[in-house]
Scaffold this motif. Structure first.
Motif, PDB file in Angstrom:
ATOM      1  N   SER A 245      32.984  11.533  14.957  1.00 49.61           N
ATOM      2  CA  SER A 245      32.176  12.168  14.709  1.00 49.61           C
ATOM      3  C   SER A 245      32.964  14.008  14.429  1.00 49.61           C
ATOM      4  O   SER A 245      33.352  14.208  13.325  1.00 49.61           O
ATOM      5  CB  SER A 245      30.884  12.268  14.496  1.00 49.61           C
ATOM      6  OG  SER A 245      30.577  12.426  15.843  1.00 49.61           O
ATOM      7  N   LEU A 246      33.490  14.048  15.958  1.00 53.69           N
ATOM      8  CA  LEU A 246      34.495  15.089  15.559  1.00 53.69           C
ATOM      9  C   LEU A 246      35.500  15.165  15.070  1.00 53.69           C
ATOM     10  O   LEU A 246      35.881  16.310  14.744  1.00 53.69           O
ATOM     11  CB  LEU A 246      34.388  15.402  17.549  1.00 53.69           C
ATOM     12  CG  LEU A 246      34.822  16.801  18.457  1.00 53.69           C
ATOM     13  CD1 LEU A 246      33.666  17.836  17.530  1.00 53.69           C
ATOM     14  CD2 LEU A 246      34.980  16.939  19.802  1.00 53.69           C
ATOM     15  N   SER A 247      36.169  13.498  15.202  1.00 50.86           N
ATOM     16  CA  SER A 247      37.960  13.784  14.920  1.00 50.86           C
ATOM     17  C   SER A 247      37.273  13.742  13.281  1.00 50.86           C
ATOM     18  O   SER A 247      37.822  14.235  12.563  1.00 50.86           O
ATOM     19  CB  SER A 247      37.721  12.032  15.250  1.00 50.86           C
ATOM     20  OG  SER A 247      38.676  11.689  14.284  1.00 50.86           O
TER      21      SER A 247
ATOM     22  N   ALA B 112      29.219   4.241  24.184  1.00 51.19           N
ATOM     23  CA  ALA B 112      28.902   3.644  22.931  1.00 51.19           C
ATOM     24  C   ALA B 112      28.553   5.457  22.587  1.00 51.19           C
ATOM     25  O   ALA B 112      29.704   5.545  21.815  1.00 51.19           O
ATOM     26  CB  ALA B 112      27.808   3.164  22.605  1.00 51.19           C
ATOM     27  N   ALA B 113      27.965   5.973  22.926  1.00 49.67           N
ATOM     28  CA  ALA B 113      27.527   7.506  22.091  1.00 49.67           C
ATOM     29  C   ALA B 113      29.058   7.897  22.703  1.00 49.67           C
ATOM     30  O   ALA B 113      28.434   9.015  21.559  1.00 49.67           O
ATOM     31  CB  ALA B 113      26.249   8.310  24.007  1.00 49.67           C
ATOM     32  N   GLU B 114      29.406   7.772  23.528  1.00 50.39           N
ATOM     33  CA  GLU B 114      29.789   9.720  23.641  1.00 50.39           C
ATOM     34  C   GLU B 114      31.601   8.523  22.785  1.00 50.39           C
ATOM     35  O   GLU B 114      32.822   9.449  22.070  1.00 50.39           O
ATOM     36  CB  GLU B 114      31.551   9.100  24.835  1.00 50.39           C
ATOM     37  CG  GLU B 114      32.528   9.696  25.436  1.00 50.39           C
ATOM     38  CD  GLU B 114      33.560   9.871  26.368  1.00 50.39           C
ATOM     39  OE1 GLU B 114      32.679   8.925  27.483  1.00 50.39           O
ATOM     40  OE2 GLU B 114      34.256   8.979  26.700  1.00 50.39           O
TER      41      GLU B 114
ATOM     42  N   PRO C  80      24.171  16.520  27.939  1.00 51.63           N
ATOM     43  CA  PRO C  80      24.748  16.526  29.076  1.00 51.63           C
ATOM     44  C   PRO C  80      25.746  17.944  29.724  1.00 51.63           C
ATOM     45  O   PRO C  80      26.499  17.903  29.948  1.00 51.63           O
ATOM     46  CB  PRO C  80      25.974  15.093  28.439  1.00 51.63           C
ATOM     47  CG  PRO C  80      25.772  15.913  27.128  1.00 51.63           C
ATOM     48  CD  PRO C  80      24.547  15.490  26.529  1.00 51.63           C
ATOM     49  N   ALA C  81      25.506  19.425  28.392  1.00 52.77           N
ATOM     50  CA  ALA C  81      26.093  19.871  28.797  1.00 52.77           C
ATOM     51  C   ALA C  81      25.473  20.497  30.641  1.00 52.77           C
ATOM     52  O   ALA C  81      26.302  21.362  30.771  1.00 52.77           O
ATOM     53  CB  ALA C  81      26.435  20.532  27.761  1.00 52.77           C
TER      54      ALA C  81
END
Ligand code: SF4
Lengths: 468, 244
Positions: A406-408, A398-400, A443-444
């Motif tokens: 939002s990036l899209s 879900a988080a991904e 996560p980076a």
């Protein structure tokens, strides 16, 4: 549509399983040496064939035609095989297939069977099922025997013991092979001789043989097994009863199509111009070879795979393992990380389709999409395309999903996008003195654990362009 | 010829010098270059990570922005591969989009393709007195079949000594989100690639894609023994040597 069961379901997510294997430096060294050797051999012999690309296209076209009219060809196969004296059985999944074979062996009252190396029987977990009713199955392919003696599982389609080197194999023989000489060396001929002696007794005493098939010819009911060591031919001819477990996608319409595959398969798999042994049998021949022959046709998720227009090309696979040998991911982690009897690139697309998307959901991500597998595949399975397709169809965290959404939203609009670029450049400005970043929060951190991150320069390209 | 520059999101933010190099080379060759400001990103990361619906607005955006040009050039093999190889598939089922993609996709070129195949130049008069090793990126190699077009251009550079990279055609392990989702495997592949780069002893590692170079460069900068710097080949081709 029922999905497949058996040894095609990964028990652990790929990244976790891979992590364990990555810690094994010996494994990586063994895999690297072995895959590079076969890969180079394959490239050499494929290079000798002028019409290789045409052959690949023919192979793909024949398989696609078979898949398009599979029910009709299967019925034809059943009819011709029956007419020739074989008994044809059908199995929906692994459990059903094991039941059929176990029953057939028990009917002969045999306590042991000799086996020709076969992916289908690995897939359904036949050896375990036979052991459960007190029947001992002996693998007669050298590499398969090593794995069996080690109580391990195969890690490669064609070379199941690829993860061992010679001295490891000698140790396995010394400790697990009954009656082996204590002074056995790791010289390949010595190891082969030990296996030969061990197996000879089995060949001569066994009354039941179990095999798979590389091809099944619809119009004659013939089964075809292609092999290198000759052990297969012993199992196919010496016992009284022969039981063959065959995936329904192995059908070819007629003998004419075989010509294409007998060129494609050996060069792709072992890097040989022609394999040493090609055995074919049709039903029974009175007084010659097995007098009872059974064919168990298994579905186990193949029909479900066939439903998907993009993904069905995975069923063209002839199990040559060329894609494994060129895959940089397979080379680092080996077959066990994939958790299915089908490892490597083909496993990453075949296993999830056979089991349904829930199980094996991390496998379609076990690839960088570098495309080496597609180039190597003798039947032109576009593995990267299917990987992306399965990623699109499959479940996602879900988080991904939220992050990509939002990036899209930002990236689809030039103003929002330009503003985001500006913000990224400005936001990192205070850090610019550091040049590169060494540690980022999760996560980076998955990136910065082993690589630095460069910082954006003072000006984006579009800022430069508008000012110039 | 109306040439449009597609700069790609990674280059826009992180590597503006690569874009500037492309512009300066094309202008030096006498071509006017347009940079349509409406462009954003090709959508590759979304599509390849499994977010087709989220990628589609970018696919449409790209096609709308670039369809009126004779040629579109991008200094990124993987973004061009996305447009040429994946767009036709993504457009399936939408006849209007299919037609638009069929127009734009074949006219979208990686920089070396535009120079060698379309403009017919291989010697740009560049001067770059350094040693370098070339890593052919997977998408350029296998999806675009770039072959040695970038190398042909590099071989004409004065003063440049090219050194062979062992296992050059093996993937560096980046693969977009693969580097995060399977970080351990990615790092193992990267370590081998960095080792191969180190053993050339070259000052630069060159490629046709800044995203792969970010990966390789990020790995090299962690290794005490590594000295090679990542650089896009367009920047070498733009170099006249005077600044060195
Ligand atoms: S997918 Fe292709 S290369 Fe891989 S095992 Fe199957 S036939 Fe061989």
């Amino acid at each position: 549509m029922s999905h497949g069961t058996g040894n095609i379901v990964a028990l652990r997510p790929f990244p976790d399983a891979a992590r364990l294997e990555l810690d094994d430096a010996q494994l990586r060294a063994n895999l690297r040496r072995a895959t590079h050797t076969i890969r180079d051999k394959r490239l050499r012999v494929v290079g000798e064939v002028d019409d290789w690309e045409d052959l690949r296209r023919s192979g793909a076209a024949i398989k696609d035609d078979v898949l398009a009219r599979l029910p009709e060809l299967l019925e034809q196969f059943e009819e011709s095989a029956t007419r020739a004296g074989a008994v044809v059985h059908w199995a929906r999944d692994a459990a059903e297939a094991c039941d059929v074979v176990t029953r057939l062996v028990r009917e002969t009252a045999a306590r042991e069977v000799v086996k020709v190396k076969s992916m289908a029987t690995q897939e359904i977990g036949l050896n375990e099922a036979l052991a459960a009713v007190g029947i001992e199955a002996t693998e007669t392919d050298l590499a398969e025997l090593i794995v069996q003696l080690a109580e391990d599982t195969p890690s490669h389609i064609l070379v199941p013991a690829i993860h061992y080197n010679r001295s490891q194999i000698r140790d396995i023989f010394r400790s697990r092979m009954p009656g082996v000489a204590a002074g056995l060396t790791d010289d390949p001929p010595a190891l082969a001789e030990a296996a030969r002696t061990h197996l000879r007794a089995k060949f001569l005493s066994a009354t039941v043989g179990v095999s798979g098939a590389n091809f099944a010819i619809a119009d004659t009911g013939t089964l075809v097994v292609v092999e290198s060591e000759g052990n297969g031919r012993m199992c196919l001819t010496l016992p009284q009863t022969l039981i063959s477990v065959v995936g329904i996608e192995k059908i070819l319409p007629t003998f004419a199509e075989l010509e294409v595959f007998l060129q494609l398969l050996p060069r792709s798999s072992t890097g040989e111009r022609m394999n040493p042994y090609t055995s074919m049998w049709t039903g029974v021949t009175p007084g010659d070879g097995p007098q009872t022959t059974h064919v168990v046709l298994i579905d186990n998720g193949r029909t479900a795979t066939l439903e998907d227009e993009v993904g069905r090309q995975a069923l063209r696979c002839i199990r040559c393992s060329a894609c494994l040998n060129v895959c940089p991911v397979y080379e680092r982690v080996g077959g066990h990380a994939y958790g299915s009897v089908y490892p490597g690139p083909i496993g990453a697309i075949l296993s999830p389709q056979m089991t349904g998307a829930g199980a094996n959901k991390t496998l379609p991500y076990a690839s960088t999409l570098c495309g080496a597998c597609f180039d190597a595949c003798p039947v032109r399975i576009d593995i990267p395309q299917v990987l992306v397709h399965l990623r699109q169809k499959g479940p996602k965290p879900a988080a991904e999903r939220a992050a990509f959404r939002s990036l899209s939203w930002i990236m689809r609009d030039r103003r929002r996008y330009a503003a985001a670029l500006r913000a990224a450049r400005r936001g990192s400005a205070p850090l610019r003195g550091f040049g590169r970043l060494r540690r980022l929060p999760w996560p980076a951190s998955a990136w910065t654990d082993s690589r630095d991150v460069p910082l954006p320069p003072k000006q984006t390209f579009r800022e430069w362009w508008t000012k110039r | 010829m109306r040439i449009a520059l597609f700069i790609t999101c990674v280059n826009d933010l992180m590597y503006p010098d690569t874009g500037k190099a492309v512009v300066s080379i094309l202008e030096r060759l006498g071509h006017a270059v347009d940079f349509p400001a409406a462009q954003t990103c090709c959508g590759q990361m979304h599509a390849n990570s499994g977010y087709r619906a989220e990628a589609m607005p970018m696919v449409r955006g790209f096609v709308d922005t670039f369809r009126r040009y004779d040629a579109v050039v991008a200094p990124s093999g993987s973004c061009v591969a996305m447009v040429r190889d994946s767009y036709p598939r993504l457009a399936l089922g939408d006849p209007a989009l299919e037609a638009a993609v069929a127009e734009v996709a074949p006219r979208t070129y990686e920089f070396a393709e535009l120079l060698v195949d379309v403009l017919g130049v291989t010697d740009l008069g560049a001067v770059f007195p350094h040693t370098a090793t070339y890593h052919p990126t997977c998408h350029g190699l296998r999806m675009l079949r770039l072959g040695d077009k970038p190398l042909t251009l590099l071989r004409a550079v004065r003063g440049l000594e090219l050194r062979e990279l062992a296992g050059a055609e093996e993937c560096c392990g980046f693969g977009g989100t693969f580097a995060l989702k399977n970080a351990g495997v990615s790092a193992a592949m990267l370590a081998d690639k960095c080792g191969a780069v180190d053993s050339t002893g070259a000052e630069y590692v060159v490629a046709a894609d800044n995203s792969c170079l970010t990966h390789i460069g990020g790995g090299l900068s962690r290794r005490a023994a590594s000295t090679a710097k990542p650089i896009h080949y367009a920047e070498i081709l733009a170099s006249t040597g005077s600044a060195q």
